[in-house]
Write an enzyme that holds these catalytic residues in place. Structure first.
Site, PDB file in Angstrom:
ATOM      1  N   CYS A 214      23.254 -18.883  32.317  1.00 46.03           N
ATOM      2  CA  CYS A 214      23.463 -17.510  31.821  1.00 46.03           C
ATOM      3  C   CYS A 214      24.758 -17.350  31.020  1.00 46.03           C
ATOM      4  O   CYS A 214      24.778 -16.701  29.968  1.00 46.03           O
ATOM      5  CB  CYS A 214      23.464 -16.529  32.986  1.00 46.03           C
ATOM      6  SG  CYS A 214      24.371 -17.127  34.427  1.00 46.03           S
TER       7      CYS A 214
ATOM      8  N   HIS B 296      27.601 -10.392  33.241  1.00 40.30           N
ATOM      9  CA  HIS B 296      28.703 -11.349  33.088  1.00 40.30           C
ATOM     10  C   HIS B 296      29.540 -10.948  31.869  1.00 40.30           C
ATOM     11  O   HIS B 296      28.984 -10.568  30.822  1.00 40.30           O
ATOM     12  CB  HIS B 296      28.154 -12.757  32.828  1.00 40.30           C
ATOM     13  CG  HIS B 296      27.579 -13.441  34.028  1.00 40.30           C
ATOM     14  ND1 HIS B 296      27.529 -12.875  35.290  1.00 40.30           N
ATOM     15  CD2 HIS B 296      27.035 -14.684  34.158  1.00 40.30           C
ATOM     16  CE1 HIS B 296      26.978 -13.744  36.135  1.00 40.30           C
ATOM     17  NE2 HIS B 296      26.666 -14.837  35.464  1.00 40.30           N
TER      18      HIS B 296
HETATM   19  P1  NAP Z   1      17.318 -16.149  44.814  1.00 45.33           P
HETATM   20  O1  NAP Z   1      17.484 -14.710  44.583  1.00 45.33           O
HETATM   21  O2  NAP Z   1      17.968 -16.766  45.996  1.00 45.33           O
HETATM   22  O3  NAP Z   1      15.743 -16.493  44.841  1.00 45.33           O
HETATM   23  C1  NAP Z   1      15.264 -17.785  45.083  1.00 45.33           C
HETATM   24  C2  NAP Z   1      13.771 -17.839  44.805  1.00 45.33           C
HETATM   25  O4  NAP Z   1      13.322 -19.189  44.931  1.00 45.33           O
HETATM   26  C3  NAP Z   1      12.956 -17.014  45.777  1.00 45.33           C
HETATM   27  O5  NAP Z   1      11.821 -16.521  45.107  1.00 45.33           O
HETATM   28  C4  NAP Z   1      12.558 -18.050  46.803  1.00 45.33           C
HETATM   29  O6  NAP Z   1      11.381 -17.701  47.521  1.00 45.33           O
HETATM   30  C5  NAP Z   1      12.262 -19.214  45.891  1.00 45.33           C
HETATM   31  N1  NAP Z   1      12.280 -20.477  46.629  1.00 45.33           N
HETATM   32  C6  NAP Z   1      13.243 -20.942  47.423  1.00 45.33           C
HETATM   33  N2  NAP Z   1      12.872 -22.128  47.934  1.00 45.33           N
HETATM   34  C7  NAP Z   1      11.652 -22.398  47.441  1.00 45.33           C
HETATM   35  C8  NAP Z   1      10.722 -23.459  47.609  1.00 45.33           C
HETATM   36  N3  NAP Z   1      11.006 -24.518  48.381  1.00 45.33           N
HETATM   37  N4  NAP Z   1       9.544 -23.405  46.951  1.00 45.33           N
HETATM   38  C9  NAP Z   1       9.258 -22.362  46.165  1.00 45.33           C
HETATM   39  N5  NAP Z   1      10.084 -21.309  45.972  1.00 45.33           N
HETATM   40  C10 NAP Z   1      11.270 -21.341  46.609  1.00 45.33           C
HETATM   41  O7  NAP Z   1      17.842 -17.004  43.590  1.00 45.33           O
HETATM   42  P2  NAP Z   1      17.892 -16.584  42.038  1.00 45.33           P
HETATM   43  O8  NAP Z   1      19.200 -15.971  41.744  1.00 45.33           O
HETATM   44  O9  NAP Z   1      16.650 -15.870  41.632  1.00 45.33           O
HETATM   45  O10 NAP Z   1      17.956 -18.014  41.364  1.00 45.33           O
HETATM   46  C11 NAP Z   1      16.919 -18.946  41.508  1.00 45.33           C
HETATM   47  C12 NAP Z   1      17.266 -20.152  40.653  1.00 45.33           C
HETATM   48  O11 NAP Z   1      17.268 -19.759  39.286  1.00 45.33           O
HETATM   49  C13 NAP Z   1      18.681 -20.714  40.897  1.00 45.33           C
HETATM   50  O12 NAP Z   1      18.696 -21.647  41.944  1.00 45.33           O
HETATM   51  C14 NAP Z   1      19.000 -21.332  39.579  1.00 45.33           C
HETATM   52  O13 NAP Z   1      18.502 -22.649  39.516  1.00 45.33           O
HETATM   53  C15 NAP Z   1      18.266 -20.456  38.594  1.00 45.33           C
HETATM   54  N6  NAP Z   1      19.173 -19.473  37.975  1.00 45.33           N
HETATM   55  C16 NAP Z   1      19.472 -19.658  36.699  1.00 45.33           C
HETATM   56  C17 NAP Z   1      20.332 -18.804  36.081  1.00 45.33           C
HETATM   57  C18 NAP Z   1      20.730 -19.060  34.687  1.00 45.33           C
HETATM   58  O14 NAP Z   1      21.903 -19.106  34.468  1.00 45.33           O
HETATM   59  N7  NAP Z   1      19.824 -19.187  33.758  1.00 45.33           N
HETATM   60  C19 NAP Z   1      20.895 -17.739  36.756  1.00 45.33           C
HETATM   61  C20 NAP Z   1      20.575 -17.549  38.072  1.00 45.33           C
HETATM   62  C21 NAP Z   1      19.700 -18.446  38.671  1.00 45.33           C
HETATM   63  P3  NAP Z   1      11.430 -17.045  48.996  1.00 45.33           P
HETATM   64  O15 NAP Z   1      11.373 -15.551  48.790  1.00 45.33           O
HETATM   65  O16 NAP Z   1      10.199 -17.560  49.640  1.00 45.33           O
HETATM   66  O17 NAP Z   1      12.681 -17.499  49.651  1.00 45.33           O
HETATM   67  O1  3JN Z   2      26.481 -18.150  39.288  1.00 47.64           O
HETATM   68  C1  3JN Z   2      26.041 -17.683  38.246  1.00 47.64           C
HETATM   69  O2  3JN Z   2      26.478 -16.641  37.747  1.00 47.64           O
HETATM   70  C2  3JN Z   2      24.950 -18.384  37.522  1.00 47.64           C
HETATM   71  C3  3JN Z   2      24.275 -19.359  38.417  1.00 47.64           C
HETATM   72  C4  3JN Z   2      23.381 -20.204  38.001  1.00 47.64           C
HETATM   73  C5  3JN Z   2      22.811 -21.186  38.892  1.00 47.64           C
HETATM   74  C6  3JN Z   2      22.838 -20.984  40.274  1.00 47.64           C
HETATM   75  C7  3JN Z   2      22.320 -21.949  41.121  1.00 47.64           C
HETATM   76  C8  3JN Z   2      21.794 -23.100  40.624  1.00 47.64           C
HETATM   77  C9  3JN Z   2      22.237 -22.335  38.375  1.00 47.64           C
HETATM   78  C10 3JN Z   2      22.131 -22.510  36.908  1.00 47.64           C
HETATM   79  O3  3JN Z   2      21.215 -21.967  36.345  1.00 47.64           O
HETATM   80  O4  3JN Z   2      22.936 -23.198  36.272  1.00 47.64           O
HETATM   81  C11 3JN Z   2      21.758 -23.297  39.249  1.00 47.64           C
HETATM   82  C12 3JN Z   2      21.197 -24.575  38.745  1.00 47.64           C
HETATM   83  O5  3JN Z   2      21.943 -25.518  38.574  1.00 47.64           O
HETATM   84  O6  3JN Z   2      19.993 -24.644  38.558  1.00 47.64           O
END
Ligand code: NAP
Ligand code: 3JN
Length: 359
Positions: free
Chosen positions: A143, A263
């Site tokens: 992000c 952010h």
């Molecule tokens: P979150 O609010 O903690 O949600 C996690 C999601 O993943 C929930 O839907 C959870 O389902 C699901 N999950 C967890 N374990 C799983 C499994 N074993 N199999 C299938 N689904 C599973 O996290 P979030 O903030 O949405 O972020 C999720 C991911 O997106 C992060 O880990 C990161 O890799 C990525 N992300 C990317 C950015 C970016 O910068 N582009 C920003 C934020 C996050 P349940 O409801 O069943 O627990």
């Molecule tokens: O912390 C933030 O503001 C952004 C977080 C992103 C993030 C959180 C957990 C795992 C990532 C990401 O997208 O870079 C990951 C990841 O490495 O997939």
């Protein structure tokens, strides 16, 4: 007219549309993906919502219809055209290849494949054409990287770019739903004169946790051996890849503060061309895709998380020429980290795939 009917695994809109799946549909990012797909009226024929076993059986609403969430397993990708992944890198590494084997194009929000050669890392305003090279998996950048490159690309195109130094001010929602809850609980505790309990930030599973309420924490993700955090290294490496500039000098300091969504970034850049001024940069930014210029110091107009949350664009203000370095400029860049930083950029990639006839 389109007609919605309940299907075995999701909802069907009769007519031309795509079979779409969201992995991590219940999360901070996944719920925004659902909402953006609806807001944009992305042409969906079936929508499959996947999570871990914990949330399977619960329902989420899409276009006023209830969809039952299912556990994410490889067989769920049969017949899926586009799979939006946002359930962490481990889940992506395990299930994205299976989704591709079943014929889906994966748009992955995690860092699992971002730096892999052959995996396009795409911000449509910057490098949409890289989508042509995809082999099944397309990565959505971090992000903090996304909002910065959207703002810097028009400047790079016009005047060249050789140096970027960024400090981030990142919202808690970037760390997921549990981190938001923790910040709210801590805030309530502190205001009630009680102890603030910290179990999540700065990093889940770390040895030490610090309260984020009424605090600022200069650590996002774990530390690399070079003293930078992984979040900082993601910004550095991803920026170079997206801009196709391995030689670009980039440095980052990533900091978390108690803001729920949005952010902010203080960015210093050095351009190649000399003699450029703030008005030149304003003109570029005003005419660039996906950017809203908010820069009127006399009116105290500048971007803030509170005015940017819920919006799709990247907001830029506080543009200043450096007082010592002729080619140096300072910018303040704000965007909704869950939208342009994650869910919207992913759906925008899906829209680009449709537009370019790549799906
Ligand atoms: P979150 O609010 O903690 O949600 C996690 C999601 O993943 C929930 O839907 C959870 O389902 C699901 N999950 C967890 N374990 C799983 C499994 N074993 N199999 C299938 N689904 C599973 O996290 P979030 O903030 O949405 O972020 C999720 C991911 O997106 C992060 O880990 C990161 O890799 C990525 N992300 C990317 C950015 C970016 O910068 N582009 C920003 C934020 C996050 P349940 O409801 O069943 O627990
Ligand atoms: O912390 C933030 O503001 C952004 C977080 C992103 C993030 C959180 C957990 C795992 C990532 C990401 O997208 O870079 C990951 C990841 O490495 O997939």
């Amino acid at each position: 007219m389109r007609q919605w009917i309940q299907a075995g695994r999701g909802f069907i809109v009769k007519g031309n549309g795509y079979h779409v799946a969201i992995v991590g549909a219940t999360g901070a990012v996944g719920t925004q993906m659902l909402s953006i797909l609806e807001q944009r009226q992305f042409p969906i024929e079936t929508l499959t919502l996947l999570s871990s076993a914990r949330s399977a059986g619960q329902t989420l609403q899409y276009n006023g219809q209830k969809i039952t969430i299912q556990e994410a397993t490889p067989d769920k990708f049969k017949g899926v055209d586009i799979a939006l992944f946002s359930a962490g890198g481990g889940v992506s590494k395990k299930l994205a290849p299976a989704a591709v084997e079943h014929g889906a194009i994966v748009i992955d929000n995690t860092s699992a494949f971002r730096m892999d050669e052959g995996v396009p890392l795409v911000v449509p305003e910057v490098n949409e054409k890289d989508l042509q090279q995809h082999k099944g998996i397309i990565a959505n950048p971090n992000c903090s990287t996304i909002q910065m490159v959207v703002a810097l690309e028009p400047i790079r195109q016009a005047y060249g770019l050789n140096k970027v130094v960024v400090s981030t001010y990142q919202a808690v929602s970037g760390a997921g739903i549990n981190a938001i809850d923790e910040m709210k609980d801590q805030s309530r505790a502190i205001l009630a004169g009680e102890e603030a309990k910290a179990n999540i930030l700065p990093v889940k599973g770390a040895d030490r946790h610090y309260p984020i309420a009424f605090n600022v924490v200069p650590q996002i993700d774990v530390f690399d051996t070079n003293g930078y955090t992984f979040e900082e290294m993601k910004m550095i490496n991803e920026t170079k890849k997206i801009m196709h500039m391995p030689e670009l000098k980039v440095s980052a300091t990533c900091v978390r503060l108690p803001v729920e969504t949005g952010h902010s970034e203080s960015v210093y850049i050095e351009v190649d061309e000399t003699g450029k001024n703030v008005a030149d940069l304003h003109q570029l930014l005003e005419n660039a895709p996906g950017i809203v210029l908010q820069d009127a110091p006399n009116e105290q107009l500048y971007p803030m998380p509170s005015t940017s949350a819920g919006k799709l664009e990247v907001f830029v203000g506080r543009v200043r020429r450096d007082l010592d370095e002729e080619n140096g400029f300072h910018l303040w860049i704000v965007s909704d980290n869950l939208l342009k930083g994650a869910a919207w950029n992913s759906v925008q990639i899906a829209e680009s795939l449709v537009k370019l006839k790549l799906v």
